[in-house]
Design an enzyme around this catalytic site. Structure first.
Site, short mmCIF file in Angstrom:
data_model
loop_
_atom_site.label_atom_id
_atom_site.label_comp_id
_atom_site.label_asym_id
_atom_site.label_seq_id
_atom_site.Cartn_x
_atom_site.Cartn_y
_atom_site.Cartn_z
N ASN A 114 1.90 -4.96 -3.23
CA ASN A 114 0.60 -5.52 -3.00
C ASN A 114 -0.20 -4.20 -2.79
O ASN A 114 0.65 -3.12 -1.88
CB ASN A 114 0.06 -6.68 -1.42
CG ASN A 114 -0.98 -6.71 -0.74
OD1 ASN A 114 -1.58 -7.73 -1.71
ND2 ASN A 114 -1.61 -6.55 -0.03
N GLU B 243 -6.06 -10.82 -1.74
CA GLU B 243 -6.80 -10.00 -0.56
C GLU B 243 -9.36 -10.12 -0.64
O GLU B 243 -9.74 -9.42 0.14
CB GLU B 243 -6.94 -8.35 0.12
CG GLU B 243 -5.67 -8.70 0.81
CD GLU B 243 -4.45 -7.92 1.30
OE1 GLU B 243 -5.71 -7.06 2.26
OE2 GLU B 243 -3.86 -7.42 1.99
N HIS C 82 -10.62 -5.40 -2.71
CA HIS C 82 -11.44 -5.21 -1.26
C HIS C 82 -12.43 -4.62 -1.84
O HIS C 82 -12.28 -3.21 -2.26
CB HIS C 82 -11.07 -4.15 -0.22
CG HIS C 82 -9.97 -5.26 0.62
ND1 HIS C 82 -10.47 -6.48 1.67
CD2 HIS C 82 -8.54 -5.15 0.27
CE1 HIS C 82 -9.56 -6.97 1.60
NE2 HIS C 82 -8.40 -6.47 1.84
N GLU D 250 1.16 -1.10 -0.08
CA GLU D 250 -0.39 -0.10 -0.09
C GLU D 250 0.92 1.15 -0.41
O GLU D 250 0.63 1.81 0.47
CB GLU D 250 -1.16 -0.15 1.36
CG GLU D 250 -1.76 -1.00 1.16
CD GLU D 250 -2.65 -1.90 2.34
OE1 GLU D 250 -2.84 -0.86 2.96
OE2 GLU D 250 -3.81 -2.32 2.33
N ASP E 221 -12.58 -9.73 -1.51
CA ASP E 221 -13.74 -9.52 -0.25
C ASP E 221 -14.65 -8.56 -1.31
O ASP E 221 -14.21 -8.13 -1.36
CB ASP E 221 -14.19 -8.73 1.05
CG ASP E 221 -12.95 -8.28 1.30
OD1 ASP E 221 -13.12 -7.76 0.44
OD2 ASP E 221 -12.58 -7.97 2.75
#
Ligand code: G3I
Length: 302
Positions: free
Chosen positions: A169, A235, A206, A127, A237
Site C-alpha cells: 500500500n 484511502e 490522497h 509506504e 480523499d
C-alpha cells in the site's frame, strides 16, 4: 442502488471507509457509516503502535472494537497495517538490524494470528518508497535492516494467515508517469517473477493540489493488474472533493476487472485527517455532498 456499498456490490466490488474507534459512540457517524459502506478499514487501530505497545505484549482492544462493529453491521474488514516506518511503538523505533527484523516478523505473526481468517485483505507493508524522482526505497529503520525486508514481511504474512489477500500500500503511485509508481511496479513485477507472495496493491489516492488526480490512473491500475495482482483504491480523499474527480476514480476502478473496490479515508469532512480540505463525501453535518451523488451515479451506471 441507493447506497455506495450496494451500488459497488452490483459489480462484485466494495465501497468502504476508514473507521475510527473513537467515533463509534457518535450516532450521526455510525448511522452514515452503517448505511453507506460495506467495507471497513480501521484508521489507526491495527497499526504497530496500537497493537504492540510494549514488545511482545499485544493489544487488540481498539482493533477489535472496529472489527466487531464492522462485522455486526455486515461489513468486511481490511487490515491496516503491519510493517511501516511510521506509527511504530517507541520500543520499535529504537531497534535496528537483526533485532528489528525479528521484531517485525514477531509483530506480523502476533497480529495476524489474532485476526486469522477474519480479514479479507492486509496492508502488509505501507509506504516503503521515497517520494520524488529517485525511485528509491524510503530510508527507515526497516529499510536499514536490508533491502529484503519487504519480501520477508510478505512471506511471513502468507504463512501466518493464508486466507488474507496480502497488499502493498502506498501514496503518490497513482500517476503512471511518476518515478515512485514505476519503482513499485518494478518491485511487484520482480515479486511475481520470483514467487514472493503478494496478492494486491493498494493505491491510497490522497489527491490534492500538489499531487493531483490524473486521467492516467486507470493505466496504472490496468498495468499493475496485468502483473497478476488485484488492485484497490485504499484511502481516497480529494482536496475540495470535486464531483468530477470522485466520479473519475470510481470509473477508473470499474474499468479494471481486478479492481476490488474503493475505500474513502473517513466518513464526514470533520472526521478527515485533512479536514481543512473538506475532502470527503459527507459534510460535517452528515449531508451528502455533490461528490457523493457523482460516485453513486458512476457505480450505478457501471
Ligand atoms: O492516540 C492519540 C491520543 O491518545 C491523543 O489524545 C491524540 C491527541 O491528538 O492523538 C492521538 O493520536 C493521533 C492518532 O491519529 C489517532 O487520532 C496521532 O496524533 C495522529 O498523528 C494520528 O494521525 C493518523 C495518521 O495516519 C498518523 O500517521 C491519522 O488519524 C490517520 O488518518 C493517518 O492515516 C494515514 C494512513 O495510515 C497511511 N496513509 C496516509 C494516511 C494519512 O496520513
Amino acid at each position: 442502488e441507493g447506497t455506495l456499498g450496494g451500488a459497488a456490490a452490483q459489480s462484485g466490488r466494495y465501497f468502504g471507509a476508514a473507521i475510527a474507534s473513537g467515533r463509534l459512540g457518535d450516532g450521526a457517524y455510525t448511522s452514515i457509516a452503517g448505511r453507506e459502506f460495506n467495507s471497513v478499514t480501521p484508521e489507526n487501530e491495527m497499526k504497530p503502535d496500537a497493537t504492540e505497545p510494549q514488545q511482545g505484549r499485544f493489544s487488540f482492544a481498539a482493533g477489535d472494537r472496529v472489527y466487531n462493529w464492522a462485522v455486526q453491521n455486515g461489513k468486511q474488514v481490511r487490515g491496516h497495517t503491519l510493517a511501516w516506518h511510521s506509527q511504530q511503538p517507541g520500543w520499535m523505533q529504537n531497534l535496528g538490524g537483526g533485532a528489528l527484523r525479528q521484531a517485525m516478523v514477531n509483530h506480523i505473526n502476533g497480529v495476524m494470528a489474532h485476526y486469522k481468517g477474519k480479514l479479507v485483505q492486509w496492508d502488509v507493508v505501507n509506504e516503503a518508497f521515497a517520494d520524488g524522482s529517485s525511485g528509491a526505497r524510503r530510508d527507515s529503520n526497516l529499510q536499514r535492516t536490508g533491502n529484503d525486508w519487504i519480501e520477508v514481511a510478505f512471506r511471513t504474512a502468507r504463512a501466518a494467515d493464508p486466507g488474507a489477500k496480502l497488499c502493498y500500500n502506498d501514496y503518490n503511485i497513482e500517476n503512471w508517469t511518476w518515478a515512485k509508481t514505476q519503482a513499485v511496479y518494478s518491485m511487484v513485477k520482480d515479486f511475481k517473477q520470483r514467487g514472493v507472495p503478494i496478492d494486491c496493491v493498494g493505491f491510497q489516492s490522497h489527491f490534492n493540489n500538489d499531487s493531483p488526480y490524473d486521467g492516467n490512473f486507470r493505466t496504472t491500475l490496468r498495468s499493475f493488474a496485468a502483473l497478476g495482482v488485484d488492485v484497490a483504491v485504499t484511502e481516497l480523499d480529494v482536496q475540495g472533493a470535486p464531483a468530477t474527480t470522485y466520479a473519475n476514480v470510481a470509473n477508473d476502478c470499474l474499468s479494471v476487472p481486478r479492481c476490488l473496490g474503493i475505500t474513502v479515508w473517513g466518513v464526514r469532512d470533520t472526521d478527515s485527517w485533512r479536514s481543512e480540505q473538506s475532502p470527503l463525501l459527507f459534510d460535517g453535518n452528515g449531508n451528502k455532498k455533490p461528490a457523493y451523488t457523482s460516485v453513486l451515479g458512476a457505480l450505478n451506471a457501471g
